[in-house]
Design an enzyme around this catalytic site. Sequence first.
Site, mmCIF file in Angstrom:
data_model
loop_
_atom_site.group_PDB
_atom_site.id
_atom_site.type_symbol
_atom_site.label_atom_id
_atom_site.label_comp_id
_atom_site.label_asym_id
_atom_site.label_seq_id
_atom_site.Cartn_x
_atom_site.Cartn_y
_atom_site.Cartn_z
ATOM 1 N N TYR A 1 43.881 38.666 41.985
ATOM 2 C CA TYR A 1 43.601 39.093 40.560
ATOM 3 C C TYR A 1 42.580 38.009 39.949
ATOM 4 O O TYR A 1 41.537 38.347 39.262
ATOM 5 C CB TYR A 1 44.880 39.249 39.530
ATOM 6 C CG TYR A 1 44.690 39.939 38.297
ATOM 7 C CD1 TYR A 1 44.211 41.352 38.334
ATOM 8 C CD2 TYR A 1 44.523 39.252 37.048
ATOM 9 C CE1 TYR A 1 44.135 42.168 37.154
ATOM 10 C CE2 TYR A 1 44.333 40.072 36.127
ATOM 11 C CZ TYR A 1 44.173 41.368 35.932
ATOM 12 O OH TYR A 1 43.941 42.198 34.793
ATOM 13 N N SER B 1 39.122 39.892 32.385
ATOM 14 C CA SER B 1 40.532 39.323 31.920
ATOM 15 C C SER B 1 40.457 37.918 31.889
ATOM 16 O O SER B 1 39.280 37.386 32.239
ATOM 17 C CB SER B 1 41.543 39.280 33.295
ATOM 18 O OG SER B 1 42.655 38.866 32.947
HETATM 19 O O1 NJP Z 1 47.006 48.952 33.458
HETATM 20 P P1 NJP Z 1 47.848 50.165 33.917
HETATM 21 P P2 NJP Z 1 46.149 48.489 32.246
HETATM 22 N N1 NJP Z 1 41.242 54.582 41.472
HETATM 23 O O2 NJP Z 1 48.617 49.669 35.213
HETATM 24 C C1 NJP Z 1 44.254 53.271 37.640
HETATM 25 C C2 NJP Z 1 43.069 45.165 32.886
HETATM 26 N N2 NJP Z 1 43.719 44.159 32.041
HETATM 27 O O3 NJP Z 1 46.005 49.837 31.456
HETATM 28 O O4 NJP Z 1 45.089 55.955 39.731
HETATM 29 C C3 NJP Z 1 41.101 55.147 40.120
HETATM 30 O O5 NJP Z 1 48.730 50.578 32.910
HETATM 31 C C4 NJP Z 1 45.622 53.907 37.284
HETATM 32 O O6 NJP Z 1 45.423 55.143 37.467
HETATM 33 P P3 NJP Z 1 46.179 56.044 38.763
HETATM 34 C C5 NJP Z 1 43.330 45.431 34.134
HETATM 35 O O7 NJP Z 1 42.941 44.567 35.071
HETATM 36 C C6 NJP Z 1 44.790 44.480 31.639
HETATM 37 O O8 NJP Z 1 47.052 47.444 31.452
HETATM 38 O O9 NJP Z 1 46.784 57.369 38.290
HETATM 39 N N3 NJP Z 1 41.889 54.588 39.246
HETATM 40 C C7 NJP Z 1 45.996 53.504 35.916
HETATM 41 O O10 NJP Z 1 45.193 54.598 35.007
HETATM 42 C C8 NJP Z 1 42.535 46.746 34.282
HETATM 43 O O11 NJP Z 1 41.314 46.605 34.701
HETATM 44 C C9 NJP Z 1 45.613 43.569 30.832
HETATM 45 O O12 NJP Z 1 47.329 55.105 39.308
HETATM 46 C C10 NJP Z 1 43.068 53.599 39.584
HETATM 47 C C11 NJP Z 1 45.045 52.248 35.548
HETATM 48 O O13 NJP Z 1 44.122 52.005 36.811
HETATM 49 C C12 NJP Z 1 42.627 47.463 32.799
HETATM 50 O O14 NJP Z 1 42.899 46.333 31.981
HETATM 51 C C13 NJP Z 1 45.172 42.224 30.854
HETATM 52 C C14 NJP Z 1 43.059 53.078 40.794
HETATM 53 C C15 NJP Z 1 45.844 51.107 35.399
HETATM 54 O O15 NJP Z 1 46.618 51.111 34.166
HETATM 55 C C16 NJP Z 1 43.432 48.405 32.615
HETATM 56 O O16 NJP Z 1 44.815 47.905 32.658
HETATM 57 C C17 NJP Z 1 43.733 41.945 31.115
HETATM 58 C C18 NJP Z 1 41.918 53.549 41.933
HETATM 59 N N4 NJP Z 1 42.028 53.174 43.168
HETATM 60 C C19 NJP Z 1 43.216 42.776 31.712
HETATM 61 N N5 NJP Z 1 43.894 52.035 41.078
HETATM 62 C C20 NJP Z 1 46.887 43.781 30.370
HETATM 63 N N6 NJP Z 1 47.600 44.770 30.509
HETATM 64 O O17 NJP Z 1 47.724 42.870 29.839
HETATM 65 C C21 NJP Z 1 44.377 52.097 39.716
HETATM 66 O O18 NJP Z 1 43.233 40.734 30.886
HETATM 67 N N7 NJP Z 1 44.081 52.878 39.056
#
Ligand code: NJP
Length: 260
Positions: free
Chosen positions: A160, A147
């Site tokens: 974060y 990020s």
């Molecule tokens: O986030 P979101 P994004 N074990 O909230 C999973 C980075 N990023 O797609 O477990 C396994 O829609 C959760 O799945 P679930 C950000 O930091 C974003 O935007 O089923 N999985 C879901 O699939 C992150 O690293 C932006 O709840 C776990 C996913 O994570 C990545 O991009 C900007 C989990 C989150 O989906 C994806 O973010 C940036 C666990 N313990 C960086 N905990 C942005 N969106 O603007 C959560 O610079 N998940």
Amino acid sequence: MTTTPDLNGKTAIITGASRGIGEETARYLASLGAHIILAARSKDRITAIADEIKAGGGAATAHPTDVSDNGAVKGLIQSAVDATGRLDILVNNAGLIDPIARIMDSDPDAWSKIVDVNIKGVYFGLRHAMPVMAGQDGGGTIINISSGAANSFLEGWSHYCASKAAVLRLTGVAHKEAHDKGVRVVGLSPGTVATEMQEQIRASGINPVSQIPWENHITPDWVAKAIAFLTTYGADKWLGTDFSLKIDEGREAIGMPLER
Ligand code: NJP
């Protein structure tokens, strides 16, 4: 302009594949021919996405995983090897930002949970995928989703900013340790992307990112394209560091319109 890789015969694990960037990446890499293993905690959701990929002629497996659990991540990596005999791509994408709070208001347990997912989850992925990739013909690529927060200081985001800075350092060290063994490790800083995470940021009302107009966020398909690009040798100049979609060079590399 980038060339789109042919991923036929490749196996790719995507963590955080139940929605947002991870879901889009799973669908896109499957369309390029890879066998996708979708990992997240939401079993029903990743199973439904895997079923849709298979219905469209792709190859996909859902593997419910909590990335903060070392044993679970070890099992995830092993499942790829058991199912397909190899692991070519790991996208360490699972990540959390909620709860957003200034340090003085923050809950230490919730803060620690972010460390468990955002830092330890990435470390566990590296720990178990690197030996597999180093030990197989053709090596492999690990993409750690970073990020802009890795290099900045945003109010309310101590968990974060600190965790993404740690991920950037993990990327650099892993590259140094394993590049000569055929393991490509690279980070990706996607900019702001229209996903549930941005909804959480907006709801917090803290710091300027929460005020960005929704239409200024990029859509997750651009991030999926960037991830596909990073699996190619054309992206080698970014190994060990973060490739960014916030700068012209990164956008040009994947044929994305430049920011104005
Ligand atoms: O986030 P979101 P994004 N074990 O909230 C999973 C980075 N990023 O797609 O477990 C396994 O829609 C959760 O799945 P679930 C950000 O930091 C974003 O935007 O089923 N999985 C879901 O699939 C992150 O690293 C932006 O709840 C776990 C996913 O994570 C990545 O991009 C900007 C989990 C989150 O989906 C994806 O973010 C940036 C666990 N313990 C960086 N905990 C942005 N969106 O603007 C959560 O610079 N998940």
